[in-house]
Every structure is written in C-alpha cells, then in structure tokens.
Design an enzyme around this catalytic site. Structure first.
Site, PDB file in Angstrom:
ATOM      1  N   GLU A   1      58.515  33.526  40.178  1.00  0.00           N
ATOM      2  CA  GLU A   1      57.517  32.603  39.642  1.00  0.00           C
ATOM      3  C   GLU A   1      57.940  32.137  38.261  1.00  0.00           C
ATOM      4  O   GLU A   1      57.198  31.465  37.567  1.00  0.00           O
ATOM      5  CB  GLU A   1      56.142  33.254  39.605  1.00  0.00           C
ATOM      6  CG  GLU A   1      56.137  34.583  38.883  1.00  0.00           C
ATOM      7  CD  GLU A   1      54.876  34.742  38.086  1.00  0.00           C
ATOM      8  OE1 GLU A   1      53.904  35.175  38.675  1.00  0.00           O
ATOM      9  OE2 GLU A   1      54.888  34.446  36.888  1.00  0.00           O
TER      10      GLU A   1
ATOM     11  N   CYS B   1      53.774  37.626  42.724  1.00  0.00           N
ATOM     12  CA  CYS B   1      54.646  38.802  42.697  1.00  0.00           C
ATOM     13  C   CYS B   1      55.151  39.252  44.065  1.00  0.00           C
ATOM     14  O   CYS B   1      55.783  40.291  44.172  1.00  0.00           O
ATOM     15  CB  CYS B   1      53.925  39.966  42.017  1.00  0.00           C
ATOM     16  SG  CYS B   1      53.468  39.604  40.335  1.00  0.00           S
TER      17      CYS B   1
ATOM     18  N   HIS C   1      52.933  47.478  44.755  1.00  0.00           N
ATOM     19  CA  HIS C   1      53.125  46.538  43.654  1.00  0.00           C
ATOM     20  C   HIS C   1      52.500  47.160  42.414  1.00  0.00           C
ATOM     21  O   HIS C   1      51.491  47.865  42.501  1.00  0.00           O
ATOM     22  CB  HIS C   1      52.500  45.172  43.955  1.00  0.00           C
ATOM     23  CG  HIS C   1      52.592  44.260  42.762  1.00  0.00           C
ATOM     24  ND1 HIS C   1      53.799  43.991  42.160  1.00  0.00           N
ATOM     25  CD2 HIS C   1      51.652  43.613  42.031  1.00  0.00           C
ATOM     26  CE1 HIS C   1      53.589  43.206  41.117  1.00  0.00           C
ATOM     27  NE2 HIS C   1      52.296  42.961  41.014  1.00  0.00           N
TER      28      HIS C   1
END
Ligand SMILES: [Zn+2]
Lengths: 347, 133
Positions: free
Chosen positions: A80, A112, A234
C-alpha cells in the site's frame, strides 16, 4: 494444493524507538510502548522503498531455495506504499530477479493483506497448471502521519514466497478468506497519509475478520486453533494478535515466534508473511502452522500449513532474527530526513 | 536530470543485476558491458555474463558535497569495489557503519534507489554495496 518452495525476508537496518517518537510529541513513552506492545520499528532509508524491499526479499527467497528464476511464471507484489501510483512494482522485481520477460505480473493492493492474496493467486495458477512457480511478495514502507497513533507502529519490511509443487518446504493444506466492505482505514487518491477509524479498527474490523477467517478454515478442515504448533496473525501492534490468540484458545507461547511487530513495527503487507517466515526459520518437519492475515477495508486470508522435511535444506538466509538483530538506531530528526517528511527540502 | 528516461531504461540490466560481458576468446570479464574486447579486438567473442555479487573495497572516499540529486544524501561513501574476477565497480556504500568501511572490507550487492527524475519522473533503481561482517 500447491506448497511453499522457498521464502525470503528483508527488513531495513534503521530503527527508531517508540520512546524517541513519544519524546518529540510529549507523550508518555512507557504508556505508549506498553499500550501498543511495540518497542521500536524498522525505518526504510532515503533510498529504500517497497520496491527495493520486495527485490531484496525475493532475491533472498530465490538464492536460499535454489529455484530457477526462469521457472517463475507470475510475480505479484502486494503493497500500500507503492513508489509509483501507476506503474507496477512487480516488473521491477521480475527484472531484478531474472524472472522477466516470460511471466505475468501485477501489483495487488488490499491494505495489509495484499501479499497473502498474492499467495492464494499463485496457488490457483500453480494448481491449474498455468504456471510452474509463482512469486508472491508483501512489502511496505508504511507511512504514519506525524503525531498520529500510527506513527508509533508503521514499520518497513517485506517477505517473498515462492509457490510451486516441486519439493515444497511446507504444504498449504487449505485456505479460507473472509471479506466485507468495512472502511476502517484508507488513503484517498493523492492523499499522502492514510486515515483510520480509531477504535473502530478493532472489533468490527480486525477481530471480526481475523476470527471469522480462522474459524471458517478450522471448521472446513476439522481442527482446533490450538492443534497447531505455531499461529501467526496479522500484527498491527503487539497486542491484537495476543487478544486474537486468547479468543481462539491458542496458548500464548504459540504466537511468540511469529510476532515481530514489537521489534520492527507493523510492516503492513509484509506483517503476517514475515511472521510466517520467522516460524519457517525454526520449524521442524511436520510442524503445523496457522496463518491469518488481515487487510483493512476489510478481509482476512487464513492458511493451514504443514512443514515438510525439505525445510532443513532451504531455510532462508539471512533469517528473520538475524535481520531483526542487524540494526542502527536513528533519532527523530534523521527519521524525518530518511522518510522525506521535510517538504521544504524539494527534490 | 531531464530526458534521463532512455538512459535509465537502457541501464536496467546493468544496474539491476550487474550484467557485464565475458570474452570467450581471452576469458576476461568486463563491467559495464563492452561491444568489443579491448585485448582481442576482432578475434574477441563477447557474451553477456552476470558479475559476482560479492567483493571487497578496493578504495573509498567519503563525499561531503554531493552533486545535484545527491546533495541531501551527504555524507555518504563512494567506493571502488573489486570483484573476485578482478572487475572493478564504482558504487555507493550503504548500511555500513563508518568503522567498518575500510580497504579490503568484504561487501555484497544490494538493491536501492539511485535517483529519481524529479518528483514526477521515473525512478532509477540499481545496485549499491554494503559492508558485510
Ligand atoms: Zn578477449
């Protein structure tokens, strides 16, 4: 299903301590650090970006695994923080690793989790016989607006995974995704820094998607989260993965190896993938690994992975822990210089 | 840096992968690429060859006043790297603490931004080197 036949990681050398960022903005360093579960974060130098990190991670993957770059038929880079708004990073990686020109390539963007979506895409292409080997990369030089909560956590780094069928170091037994339209974090076109929805990023965003993807996968394969030897989530900060583990009944010990954010910050598209790489660095044959990525916007990809005996021959060099240990601290002034936050400086 | 695009594009194989030349007649390696072997002239037979990615510092200097495009990167190290095939490469040294930058220090190639053609132009990527332990 297709497996992992190689992997590599890159983490920039510079580090800034949460304490140093807190000093500049007059915040209570100990409180910020313990609240986020982050001690320091990796900072890309002035001449590093998500493309250079992607290339370094990919080269480490190819050199450590011995995969022939000519066999790579697809390169997908998830990020990103692309150096170009329009122009693929994947072609830079393809040329730099010698996979060009007979390959398909594209950049993926899903906050992400774009890197793990790249892994799924490569799996499909390998399983269908379209390609022999696919290269999926997650790489970011995450940007935080000065004095925003994200500035303490937004790190830099990336990981590259080679997906194929030839002597896999780990089998991907199954994957399951959970995706909805949830605007918890975004960056509008031409805006320099992302914006986020504060506390909204937790329950309806991170936890709903991570837990739903994990539970969906577990139901599909008939396992419990704590059946796995290692679990990687994550990791936007050091705390969310611990809470996710608790909710899924995973022993706290099992997420330690794959939890890097406390030492390098959130590497965004790289985060879950660097965590998986750290697990592969130490995993034993037959170890089982649950990986759940999360991308704002929002979605999670969950993977059930089983390590094979090939791991002993193809562990990546340098290891994640070696990259974490190689560091040079910078202060906030040098951080501002390297991340080019001084607008008056010009070109 | 205006009109840098053709040069940036042409140098991609050289800058990304250290692609040089090898003469099949006298067995000499060259970097950057040559079209004629200076030893063998018309008898030479040049083919593409990847240069080794590790070498050592042959000599170095610390730049305190950089040229346009590099003026904000100072101070930085500029070094001549000697590769195991005796080829010498001029390169910036990065990620290397001052006490480790010495003649003879082992180095390896890394991939970095070299320069950008202004804020809206293309970005030139390529090799730099770093001192390794
Ligand atoms: Zn010759």
């Amino acid at each position: 299903m297709a497996g992992i036949i190689g992997y590599g990681v890159f983490i920039p050398r510079f580090r800034i301590k949460v304490e140093e960022i807190a000093r500049v903005w007059g915040k209570d360093a100990a409180r910020v650090s313990s609240g986020l579960g982050i001690k320091e974060k990796a900072v890309a130098a002035f001449d590093e970006d998500s493309a250079t990190i992607a290339v370094e991670a990919s080269r480490n993957a190819i050199e450590s695994s011995g995969v022939n770059p000519d066999d790579i038929g697809a390169v997908f880079v998830g990020s990103e923080s692309k150096p170009y708004a329009v122009k693929p990073t994947a072609t830079i990686v393809g040329d730099a690793v010698g996979a060009s020109p007979v390959m398909t390539a594209a950049d993926f963007e899903f906050a992400c989790k774009a890197g793990t979506t790249g892994i799924q895409t490569c799996m499909g292409m390998v399983d269908s016989g379209m390609i022999k080997v696919g290269l999926a990369v997650g790489s970011d030089t995450a940007q935080g607006r000065p004095n925003d909560a994200l500035e303490f956590s937004a790190g830099s780094g990336g990981a590259a995974f080679l997906i194929g069928n030839d002597k896999p170091i780990a089998l991907i037994e199954d994957t399951y995704s959970f995706t909805t339209d949830t605007p918890d974090f975004w960056r509008r076109q031409h805006a320099e820094f992302p914006r986020h929805a504060g506390r909204f990023t937790a329950e309806p965003a991170y936890f709903r998607h991570v837990l739903s993807a994990a539970e969906g996968l577990l139901k599909k394969i008939g396992k419990k989260a704590n059946d796995f030897d290692h679990v990687v989530f994550h990791q936007p900060n050091g705390k969310f993965p611990q809470a996710a583990a608790k909710k899924l009944g995973v022993d706290a010990e099992k997420i330690k190896t794959g939890l890097l954010t406390p030492m390098i910050g959130n590497t965004y598209s790289g985060a879950a993938m660097v965590g998986l790489a750290a697990v592969l660095d130490v995993a034993k044959p037959n170890d089982e690994v649950l990986v759940v990525s999360y991308g704002s916007g929002a979605g999670s990809d969950a993977f059930s992975i089983k390590v094979t005996k090939e791991i002993e021959k193809k562990r990546s060099k340098p290891s994640v822990q070696e990259l974490v240990a190689e560091k040079e601290y910078i202060d906030y002034a040098l951080y501002v210089k390297h991340r080019q936050k001084l607008k008056a400086l010009g070109d | 840096m205006r009109d840098a695009l053709p040069l940036i594009w042409r140098k991609i194989p050289e800058r990304y992968t250290l692609l040089g030349s090898h003469c099949n007649n006298c067995k000499t390696d060259y970097f950057p690429q040559r079209t004629i072997c200076p030893h063998c002239r018309s008898k030479g037979k040049l083919v593409d060859k990847q240069m080794p990615r590790e070498g050592k510092v042959y000599s170095f200097t610390e730049v305190h006043s950089g040229p346009a495009g590099f003026q904000h990167e100072t101070p930085y190290f500029l070094a001549i790297i000697e590769l195991p095939n005796k080829v010498k490469v001029l390169s910036q040294l990065v990620d290397s603490s001052k006490d480790k930058v010495k003649v003879g220090a082992p180095v390896k190639m890394v991939f970095r931004r070299i320069f950008a053609d202004g804020a809206e132009g293309v970005i030139a990527y390529g090799f730099k080197f770093k001192v390794v332990n």
